[in-house]
Design an enzyme around this catalytic site. Sequence first.
Site, PDB file in Angstrom:
ATOM      1  N   SER A 279       0.789  -1.193  -0.014  1.00  0.00           N
ATOM      2  CA  SER A 279       0.075  -0.178   0.001  1.00  0.00           C
ATOM      3  C   SER A 279       0.855   1.214   0.063  1.00  0.00           C
ATOM      4  O   SER A 279       2.077   1.072   0.161  1.00  0.00           O
ATOM      5  CB  SER A 279      -0.803  -0.032   1.348  1.00  0.00           C
ATOM      6  OG  SER A 279      -0.051   0.432   2.317  1.00  0.00           O
ATOM      7  N   ASP A 280       0.334   2.384  -0.532  1.00  0.00           N
ATOM      8  CA  ASP A 280       1.124   3.722   0.131  1.00  0.00           C
ATOM      9  C   ASP A 280       1.023   3.785   1.554  1.00  0.00           C
ATOM     10  O   ASP A 280       0.305   3.286   1.986  1.00  0.00           O
ATOM     11  CB  ASP A 280       0.451   4.760  -0.885  1.00  0.00           C
ATOM     12  CG  ASP A 280       1.646   5.961  -1.027  1.00  0.00           C
ATOM     13  OD1 ASP A 280       2.732   5.734  -0.124  1.00  0.00           O
ATOM     14  OD2 ASP A 280       1.513   6.941  -1.787  1.00  0.00           O
ATOM     15  N   TRP A 281       1.673   4.760   2.011  1.00  0.00           N
ATOM     16  CA  TRP A 281       1.597   5.442   3.425  1.00  0.00           C
ATOM     17  C   TRP A 281       0.258   5.581   4.086  1.00  0.00           C
ATOM     18  O   TRP A 281      -0.413   6.384   3.644  1.00  0.00           O
ATOM     19  CB  TRP A 281       2.428   6.613   3.618  1.00  0.00           C
ATOM     20  CG  TRP A 281       2.565   6.973   4.590  1.00  0.00           C
ATOM     21  CD1 TRP A 281       1.745   7.659   5.592  1.00  0.00           C
ATOM     22  CD2 TRP A 281       4.040   6.782   5.718  1.00  0.00           C
ATOM     23  NE1 TRP A 281       2.346   7.723   6.896  1.00  0.00           N
ATOM     24  CE2 TRP A 281       3.617   7.286   6.722  1.00  0.00           C
ATOM     25  CE3 TRP A 281       5.131   6.377   5.291  1.00  0.00           C
ATOM     26  CZ2 TRP A 281       4.547   7.509   7.981  1.00  0.00           C
ATOM     27  CZ3 TRP A 281       6.164   6.471   6.094  1.00  0.00           C
ATOM     28  CH2 TRP A 281       6.136   7.232   7.500  1.00  0.00           C
ATOM     29  N   ALA A 282      -0.065   4.376   4.576  1.00  0.00           N
ATOM     30  CA  ALA A 282      -1.541   4.468   5.690  1.00  0.00           C
ATOM     31  C   ALA A 282      -2.602   4.473   4.493  1.00  0.00           C
ATOM     32  O   ALA A 282      -3.878   4.885   4.776  1.00  0.00           O
ATOM     33  CB  ALA A 282      -1.410   5.644   6.658  1.00  0.00           C
ATOM     34  N   SER A 283      -2.450   4.023   3.360  1.00  0.00           N
ATOM     35  CA  SER A 283      -3.395   4.413   2.346  1.00  0.00           C
ATOM     36  C   SER A 283      -4.420   3.194   2.642  1.00  0.00           C
ATOM     37  O   SER A 283      -5.575   3.262   2.201  1.00  0.00           O
ATOM     38  CB  SER A 283      -3.126   3.997   0.782  1.00  0.00           C
ATOM     39  OG  SER A 283      -2.584   2.458   0.451  1.00  0.00           O
TER      40      SER A 283
END
Length: 747
Positions: A279-283
């Site tokens: 995932s992207d940062w906290a996505s």
Amino acid sequence: MKRIGLKNMGIGLIMWLIYGSLYAQHDIETRIDKLLSEMSLRQKIGQMNQLNACKPDEKLYQQIRNGEVGSILNAEDPVLLNELQKIAVEESAAGIPLLFARDVIHGFKTIFPIPLGQAASFNPGLVEEGARIAAIETAENGIRWTFAPMMDISRDPRWGRIAESFGEDTYLTEVMGIAMVKGLQGNDLSDPSSVAACAKHFIGYGAVEGGRDYNVSYIPERQLRSVYLPPFEKALKEAGCATVMTSFNANDGIPPSASKFLLTDILREEWGFDGVVVSDWASVSMMVQHGFCENKKDAAQKAVNAGLDMEMVSECYINHMEQLIAEGKVKEETIDRAVRNILRLKMRLGLFEQPYTPLDKKKKAYSESHLQAAKKVAEESFVLLKNQDDLLPLGKNIKKIAVIGPLADAPHDQLGTWVFDGEKEMTRTPLCALKEHYGNQVDIIYEAGLSFSRDTDTGNFSKAVKAAKEADVTLLFIGEESILSGEAHSLASLNLVGAQSELLEKLTETGTPLVTILMAGRPLTIEKEINLSHAVLYAWHPGTMGGPAIVDVLSGNSFPQGKLPVTFPRVTGQIPIYYNHEKIGRPAKKTEMLLNDIPPEAKQSSLGNTSYYLDAGFDPLYPFGYGLSYTTFEYSNLKITRNKLSPSDTLEVNITLKNTGKREGCETVQLYISDLYASVSPVVKQLKAFRKVWLNPGESRQVTFEIPVRDFGLWDINMQYTVEPGAFEVMIGGNSQQGETARFNVN
Ligand code: BGC
């Protein structure tokens, strides 16, 4: 006989390589089976958890010891990495090594131009070499995974992250993406200097509404498949890109981190991808803010069931997955599939065999060959936008140069966005490079005028004007500080910030010839400033060696050869203004009335009845592919070898390119294809090939392109990729708007 023998040997070698790699793959899968059978559910979920270790604390150490972490990002000290690795390998029950990751977007220590600048070089070989160097410098610090290349098609310069992209064109992004992946990953992932690449952001992040970062996008499936997905598919299939990152934007209401269509149907089933999806940062947790998930537990369930293997930092997986399995909402086989992908990557990287980083080796960061490679990429990335009366290269008769502007000596800012490890102390600025280049022969007078790009204090203008008055030529370095582009740096106006434009105007009043050098992370709306300058060089954020590269180009030691990877608008209101848009029903004829042509009290009418802005006219400031040289080129004699082709044929087309000027130069010959009529409205034209050609003054060369007709297909009315029969046009030229054309038919 001899030939047959060699051929057989060649076939033997190929078979050995194929069987060898199948065997190695089989071996990896068997090792994974064994590991999976020995791991607890908690340990498996731990592999799917990526944590940030900017400031590692006792909690993190304990999580690693418990087997609750599979990967760490943002730690870069190799001593610390070895320490964390030792806990994972020796103290955790499963003993699985950690995979360390970091953003290395355009260099680790030696910083290369921003990716948008690299794309302007139209030189994939150089981009690959730069990425190789970045990988060597990254891997020697123990980091074996990076979140690059960014392959978001970026058609909106208001979006700050356009700097990290390869621009607006799908084909150019494919070529550059493949080059970067190859450079990062090297010949074999298990080589200790290889770094796993990550194709990001999957998908459509560059199409966020209004260029506002983290916003939503609306890309229908046909456009997704035609424009946004191909660079990813190519990076995975042709360069073996090891990982993919999901994006922040919800597309048509669905965040990619929870899209089964994207992560399972397309990535795994259509493309056969067996790498890791992160995932992207906290996505993952962000899907709660999107209103797409009720809470973090729901987010974990939706992401994992869609096919997201590893979660970056928001810990929804590690906190909720066991419960979700107990409730039957997630199957353990889904977890096994994700963990298998992660373990496969760790095995391919050779982490089980070599988990630690040797600390005693001499580091290669900033070595001379790395610096020279960075300089070469920078040189090729610069785009000459204007060169009135051949002001450039600077003549030998120049005795005094005024160096003005906030970016003439800004070592931090010329590095560009998303640089974590490159040091400004190692950066060579234009001012230093000018002094070094000219020594005592030329008097260099430096007056910044403004201390940074947003500076509005005009108090030092008089000193700058005095310097310009005394000089034979003024070099003005303006643009954007590095922090103005990149993530979360969207702009509503692309005009020069601060009092830079006023400074430029004051300098033009001196009558001294003015060369404006722009350093920026995006296209800026600089029509007025270009009109006022005698020559303009667009240098992007050029990285560590930007100064010497600029000075070599200005002084004529080398020459400009970059081409714009993105259309430059005149005014922000023209955006979107990319060249390869779909055909429209009423295209402008470019003879229609503009705002001031309309008489007062004009009767109601639809004027020209075509598609354009009354106040901004018909054209962008510069089209995609544009860029001047110190010489001129002439295109002639376009010939198609056969103009009746079938979808399985190859189009062969020749053109003669002549250097008609007085200096050597390098032209990027660009080939565009238009499908004239199809079952869905086709785009006006698309870049399908390019070639850089060096020519001496007066020299001509025939340039030949051979392109498979299957590359000219589109996603048809039934959403199938098809080359539809009918008429096509090929255009070859030096930018997307000018060139020689010819027609051919596909039956
Ligand atoms: C960015 C990614 C980056 C990640 C890790 C996010 O904010 O969108 O591109 O790789 O952070 O630093």
